[in-house]
Design a protein around this motif. Structure first.
Motif, PDB file in Angstrom:
ATOM      1  N   THR A 198      -9.274   4.385  -0.315  1.00 45.00           N
ATOM      2  CA  THR A 198      -7.866   4.106  -0.021  1.00 45.00           C
ATOM      3  C   THR A 198      -7.633   4.026   1.483  1.00 45.00           C
ATOM      4  O   THR A 198      -8.374   4.608   2.279  1.00 45.00           O
ATOM      5  CB  THR A 198      -6.928   5.205  -0.582  1.00 45.00           C
ATOM      6  OG1 THR A 198      -7.239   6.418   0.101  1.00 45.00           O
ATOM      7  CG2 THR A 198      -7.106   5.407  -2.074  1.00 45.00           C
ATOM      8  N   CYS A 199      -6.608   3.282   1.822  1.00 44.58           N
ATOM      9  CA  CYS A 199      -6.190   3.189   3.230  1.00 44.58           C
ATOM     10  C   CYS A 199      -5.519   4.515   3.565  1.00 44.58           C
ATOM     11  O   CYS A 199      -4.588   4.921   2.865  1.00 44.58           O
ATOM     12  CB  CYS A 199      -5.198   2.030   3.381  1.00 44.58           C
ATOM     13  SG  CYS A 199      -4.142   2.134   4.836  1.00 44.58           S
ATOM     14  N   SER A 200      -5.980   5.219   4.595  1.00 43.81           N
ATOM     15  CA  SER A 200      -5.386   6.532   4.869  1.00 43.81           C
ATOM     16  C   SER A 200      -4.036   6.415   5.586  1.00 43.81           C
ATOM     17  O   SER A 200      -3.372   7.417   5.826  1.00 43.81           O
ATOM     18  CB  SER A 200      -6.349   7.433   5.630  1.00 43.81           C
ATOM     19  OG  SER A 200      -6.697   6.844   6.847  1.00 43.81           O
ATOM     20  N   GLY A 201      -3.635   5.167   5.859  1.00 43.06           N
ATOM     21  CA  GLY A 201      -2.284   4.967   6.420  1.00 43.06           C
ATOM     22  C   GLY A 201      -1.254   4.948   5.321  1.00 43.06           C
ATOM     23  O   GLY A 201      -0.376   5.817   5.253  1.00 43.06           O
ATOM     24  N   CYS A 202      -1.399   3.984   4.382  1.00 43.18           N
ATOM     25  CA  CYS A 202      -0.384   3.844   3.325  1.00 43.18           C
ATOM     26  C   CYS A 202      -0.779   4.535   2.028  1.00 43.18           C
ATOM     27  O   CYS A 202       0.009   4.596   1.095  1.00 43.18           O
ATOM     28  CB  CYS A 202      -0.081   2.368   3.080  1.00 43.18           C
ATOM     29  SG  CYS A 202      -1.481   1.475   2.365  1.00 43.18           S
ATOM     30  N   LYS A 203      -2.010   5.053   1.974  1.00 38.05           N
ATOM     31  CA  LYS A 203      -2.523   5.812   0.825  1.00 38.05           C
ATOM     32  C   LYS A 203      -2.754   4.961  -0.432  1.00 38.05           C
ATOM     33  O   LYS A 203      -2.876   5.503  -1.531  1.00 38.05           O
ATOM     34  CB  LYS A 203      -1.591   7.000   0.443  1.00 38.05           C
ATOM     35  CG  LYS A 203      -1.123   7.845   1.599  1.00 38.05           C
ATOM     36  CD  LYS A 203      -2.237   8.710   2.136  1.00 38.05           C
ATOM     37  CE  LYS A 203      -1.723   9.578   3.306  1.00 38.05           C
ATOM     38  NZ  LYS A 203      -2.774   9.946   4.231  1.00 38.05           N
ATOM     39  N   THR A 222      -8.394  -5.508   7.596  1.00 36.47           N
ATOM     40  CA  THR A 222      -7.060  -4.892   7.502  1.00 36.47           C
ATOM     41  C   THR A 222      -6.730  -4.521   6.064  1.00 36.47           C
ATOM     42  O   THR A 222      -7.303  -5.063   5.131  1.00 36.47           O
ATOM     43  CB  THR A 222      -5.970  -5.856   8.022  1.00 36.47           C
ATOM     44  OG1 THR A 222      -6.052  -7.062   7.263  1.00 36.47           O
ATOM     45  CG2 THR A 222      -6.142  -6.168   9.489  1.00 36.47           C
ATOM     46  N   CYS A 223      -5.795  -3.603   5.930  1.00 39.98           N
ATOM     47  CA  CYS A 223      -5.341  -3.156   4.611  1.00 39.98           C
ATOM     48  C   CYS A 223      -4.532  -4.280   3.969  1.00 39.98           C
ATOM     49  O   CYS A 223      -3.664  -4.865   4.621  1.00 39.98           O
ATOM     50  CB  CYS A 223      -4.503  -1.893   4.775  1.00 39.98           C
ATOM     51  SG  CYS A 223      -3.633  -1.395   3.289  1.00 39.98           S
ATOM     52  N   GLU A 224      -4.798  -4.561   2.693  1.00 40.99           N
ATOM     53  CA  GLU A 224      -4.077  -5.644   2.000  1.00 40.99           C
ATOM     54  C   GLU A 224      -2.610  -5.281   1.827  1.00 40.99           C
ATOM     55  O   GLU A 224      -1.762  -6.156   1.671  1.00 40.99           O
ATOM     56  CB  GLU A 224      -4.676  -5.903   0.599  1.00 40.99           C
ATOM     57  CG  GLU A 224      -6.106  -6.400   0.581  1.00 40.99           C
ATOM     58  CD  GLU A 224      -7.108  -5.300   0.222  1.00 40.99           C
ATOM     59  OE1 GLU A 224      -6.739  -4.103   0.251  1.00 40.99           O
ATOM     60  OE2 GLU A 224      -8.277  -5.636  -0.072  1.00 40.99           O
ATOM     61  N   ASN A 225      -2.343  -4.008   1.831  1.00 39.00           N
ATOM     62  CA  ASN A 225      -0.971  -3.570   1.582  1.00 39.00           C
ATOM     63  C   ASN A 225      -0.129  -3.424   2.870  1.00 39.00           C
ATOM     64  O   ASN A 225       0.933  -4.014   2.982  1.00 39.00           O
ATOM     65  CB  ASN A 225      -1.000  -2.253   0.819  1.00 39.00           C
ATOM     66  CG  ASN A 225       0.381  -1.714   0.556  1.00 39.00           C
ATOM     67  OD1 ASN A 225       1.183  -2.391  -0.093  1.00 39.00           O
ATOM     68  ND2 ASN A 225       0.670  -0.533   1.065  1.00 39.00           N
ATOM     69  N   CYS A 226      -0.634  -2.635   3.832  1.00 41.90           N
ATOM     70  CA  CYS A 226       0.212  -2.331   5.010  1.00 41.90           C
ATOM     71  C   CYS A 226      -0.256  -3.080   6.261  1.00 41.90           C
ATOM     72  O   CYS A 226       0.399  -2.971   7.306  1.00 41.90           O
ATOM     73  CB  CYS A 226       0.237  -0.834   5.272  1.00 41.90           C
ATOM     74  SG  CYS A 226      -1.341  -0.170   5.821  1.00 41.90           S
ATOM     75  N   SER A 227      -1.373  -3.762   6.191  1.00 39.00           N
ATOM     76  CA  SER A 227      -1.925  -4.529   7.323  1.00 39.00           C
ATOM     77  C   SER A 227      -2.526  -3.694   8.443  1.00 39.00           C
ATOM     78  O   SER A 227      -2.904  -4.216   9.485  1.00 39.00           O
ATOM     79  CB  SER A 227      -0.876  -5.480   7.930  1.00 39.00           C
ATOM     80  OG  SER A 227      -0.343  -6.319   6.945  1.00 39.00           O
TER      81      SER A 227
HETATM   82 ZN   LIG Z   1      -2.587   0.499   4.109  1.00 38.40          ZN
END
Ligand SMILES: [Zn+2]
Length: 233
Positions: A198-203, A222-227
């Motif tokens: 998981t992206c530890s920014g947006c979880k 980059t994260c597909e969700n939060c970039s």
């Molecule tokens: Zn993210």
């Protein structure tokens, strides 16, 4: 790990330091502002006391003038009694006026005495407060000077970080810096590790391909969700 990623992580650390320093400077500036405000309030309290003292003195002068005026009137009435050719009725009226004026003078003299006491006390109080204020101002000035020194020191540190940041920015591709800066407007942590997929920014979970590409370290992922920019630990 990709060089650019390592530099971006460093950039983020520098930005955290800069943010921390900037907020500490802000805190010190508001502390200084509070001290300045306090000094102003204390000065104005002493000024108000001074004004009060002036009013008391003015009232005292006015009262003395009033007593003098009443005295003059009594003398005038007495002259009329002594020398004037007036009727018995008029004489009675004059005597009554004189007696009333004397009562009035008596009352005013009592008040004047109280006022003199008040002036004396207030003068002493004012002198004490002026002295205290001078001491307080020395204290507050020295506190503010200390804060200034501290702020100056933090600003120099901030400049050092800015230089370090500029050095990193200079070696990074321009579009990567733009990407980072753009994300930094939204997020305090534009560069985050992937943790357990998981992206530890947006979880949120990132795709397996993304995890693999991040692990390869060949490009910026980059994260597909939060970039946010991702890296594998
Ligand atoms: Zn993210």
């Amino acid at each position: 790990m990709n060089d650019a990623i390592m530099q971006l992580i460093e950039l983020q650390q520098i930005d955290h330091q800069r943010g921390d320093l900037a907020s500490r400077i802000k805190g010190l500036e508001s502390q200084k502002e509070q001290l300045r405000h306090k000094a102003e309030q204390e000065r104005s309290a002493v000024e108000k006391l001074q004004e009060h003292l002036e009013t008391l003195k003015h009232n005292s002068r006015m009262m003395n003038l009033e007593v003098d005026k009443l005295d003059d009137q009594i003398r005038e009435y007495q002259d009329q009694l002594d020398t004037g050719i007036i009727s018995f009725k008029e004489m009675e009226a004059l005597r009554m006026k004189i007696s009333n004026q004397r009562i009035r003078i008596g009352e005013m003299e009592d008040k004047a005495l109280h006022l003199m006491d008040e002036i004396e006390e207030t003068t002493a109080q004012h002198a004490r407060e002026v002295e205290n204020l001078a001491a307080r101002e020395v204290d507050l000035d020295s506190e503010m000077a200390k804060i200034d020194v501290h702020i100056e020191q933090l600003r120099r540190e901030l400049d050092d970080w800015k230089e370090k940041r500029a050095r990193i920015v200079a070696v990074l591709p321009r579009h990567t810096v733009q990407q980072y800066d753009h994300l930094h407007v939204k997020f305090d942590d534009p560069v985050v590790p992937i943790e357990k997929g998981t992206c530890s920014g947006c979880k949120l979970t990132v795709s397996g391909t993304t995890v693999e590409r991040a692990r390869d370290g060949m490009e910026i992922v980059t994260c597909e969700n939060c970039s946010r920019i991702l890296y594998a630990r």
